[in-house]
Design a protein around this motif. Sequence first.
Motif, short mmCIF file in Angstrom:
data_model
loop_
_atom_site.label_atom_id
_atom_site.label_comp_id
_atom_site.label_asym_id
_atom_site.label_seq_id
_atom_site.Cartn_x
_atom_site.Cartn_y
_atom_site.Cartn_z
N THR A 38 42.90 33.12 41.36
CA THR A 38 42.35 34.47 41.58
C THR A 38 43.16 35.59 40.93
O THR A 38 42.71 36.72 40.90
CB THR A 38 42.32 34.80 43.10
N LEU A 39 44.35 35.28 40.46
CA LEU A 39 45.22 36.37 39.99
C LEU A 39 45.12 36.61 38.48
O LEU A 39 44.54 35.80 37.76
CB LEU A 39 46.66 36.08 40.41
N TYR A 45 50.83 32.90 39.15
CA TYR A 45 49.90 31.75 39.09
C TYR A 45 49.61 31.41 37.62
O TYR A 45 49.41 30.25 37.27
CB TYR A 45 48.57 32.07 39.78
N GLU A 77 38.99 32.15 46.47
CA GLU A 77 39.68 30.87 46.71
C GLU A 77 38.82 29.90 47.51
O GLU A 77 38.80 28.70 47.25
CB GLU A 77 41.04 31.15 47.37
N SER A 95 46.26 30.15 47.34
CA SER A 95 47.10 30.36 48.52
C SER A 95 46.56 29.46 49.62
O SER A 95 45.49 28.87 49.48
CB SER A 95 47.04 31.82 48.97
N ASN A 150 53.26 31.46 46.72
CA ASN A 150 52.73 32.81 46.57
C ASN A 150 53.85 33.79 46.94
O ASN A 150 54.19 34.66 46.17
CB ASN A 150 51.49 32.95 47.47
N ARG A 153 54.72 37.64 52.57
CA ARG A 153 53.72 38.71 52.52
C ARG A 153 54.24 40.00 53.17
O ARG A 153 54.93 39.95 54.18
CB ARG A 153 52.41 38.24 53.20
N ARG A 174 42.72 44.48 55.28
CA ARG A 174 42.09 43.27 54.74
C ARG A 174 43.04 42.09 54.96
O ARG A 174 44.23 42.19 54.65
CB ARG A 174 41.81 43.41 53.24
N MET A 176 43.30 37.59 54.69
CA MET A 176 42.66 36.45 54.06
C MET A 176 41.68 35.86 55.07
O MET A 176 41.70 36.19 56.25
CB MET A 176 43.72 35.42 53.65
N PHE A 197 39.66 37.48 47.91
CA PHE A 197 40.58 38.30 47.11
C PHE A 197 39.92 39.12 46.00
O PHE A 197 40.27 40.29 45.80
CB PHE A 197 41.72 37.44 46.54
N ASN A 214 50.18 41.24 51.08
CA ASN A 214 50.36 40.23 50.05
C ASN A 214 51.81 40.22 49.59
O ASN A 214 52.54 41.19 49.81
CB ASN A 214 49.43 40.53 48.85
N VAL A 218 51.88 39.42 44.04
CA VAL A 218 50.45 39.74 43.97
C VAL A 218 50.25 41.26 43.86
O VAL A 218 49.38 41.73 43.12
CB VAL A 218 49.70 39.19 45.22
O1 EAX Z 1 46.48 33.58 46.21
O2 EAX Z 1 43.86 36.26 49.02
C1 EAX Z 1 45.05 36.57 48.92
O3 EAX Z 1 45.50 37.59 49.43
C2 EAX Z 1 46.00 35.67 48.15
O4 EAX Z 1 47.31 35.97 48.45
C3 EAX Z 1 45.73 35.82 46.68
O5 EAX Z 1 44.40 35.45 46.41
C4 EAX Z 1 46.64 34.91 45.85
#
Ligand code: EAX
Length: 331
Positions: A38-39, A45, A77, A95, A150, A153, A174, A176, A197, A214, A218
């Motif tokens: 996703t990054l 990543y 993801e 993640s 990752n 956070r 927000r 995950m 994400f 995050n 990130v």
């Molecule tokens: O894997 O969704 C998230 O906040 C994750 O940390 C990000 O997609 C990296």
Amino acid sequence: MKDKFVRRTLALAIAGATAMAMTTLNAQAAQNVTLGHTLSDSSHYSVGADAFKETLQKLSDGEFKVTEHPSGALGGERAMIEGLQIGTVDVVITSSGPLGNFVPESYVLDLPFLFEDYEQARCVLDGEIGQELLAKMGDHNLVGLAWSENGFRHMTNSQRAVKTPGDAEGLKVRTMENKVHMEAFEQMGVHPTPMAFPEVFTALQQGTVDGQENPITVIVATKFWEVQDHLSLTGHVYSPAIVLGSPILLDGLSEEQRGWFEQAAEASAEATREEVSRLEKEGVDMLREKGMTVETDIDKAPFQEAVKPAYKIYTDQYGDEMLKRIRASDC
Ligand code: EAX
């Protein structure tokens, strides 16, 4: 004379066709491996994806060719993990965010304040417990190739400096798509809003949510400073990443070929961890330069206290065996 001409033309045509067939064969021999995350392509990543690509291509002597799809080009993801199960994606760096929805055993890693530092987290994941959890992926139609990273956070938001759980109260954050995380934030008094994400930047920009959380990695790779003024180094949870493979591809490989994928994933994880360590040091200064106010002096005790009920909710549902083993490990 005429015969000779025909024979020569024929011979040339056959040679040409053979050469074409050989080229096609060679092209077919290099099997394409689709790798998604996703990054952005400047992220940790992506560093991991490069290492995967180089290692696999080298070990297989070009038999496999890896194509990286960064920035959520193949979806969030959760969607990519589903893609692995149905074979539309071959390898994913993700993640642990949505992983528990597929492999509930992994939820233990999402408990807030479980690991004290990087050393401890990496030690547990590289040891017996981590390897056991990796193998569990196989019971859920996934192939666990390696634990990557990752990072720890931290919270960011657009409203105010957060130093205590009280400061965070009432913020729309927000999270995950992970119920252990959501429960923990709920206990802290924030309003958790689960979201994939790839939607987060726009949601922050449009004010649908006030904040997100995050790792530094990130926050840097996604330029969250453009839409978030405040960063608090809460380090409230370690966020593992995992290199997952599709059973549809991997189950069809020879043992040797599968070994190449495992080694490529290990090289990927190692390169990613190095990048996380580097950014952990340099990233905060960079975010300050970009204009974020950074709260570094966070008393973690009240945060730890606030999220305690999440442990009970977790152990009531999944038992405490894994948690006890992690706590009792030598790491
Ligand atoms: O894997 O969704 C998230 O906040 C994750 O940390 C990000 O997609 C990296």
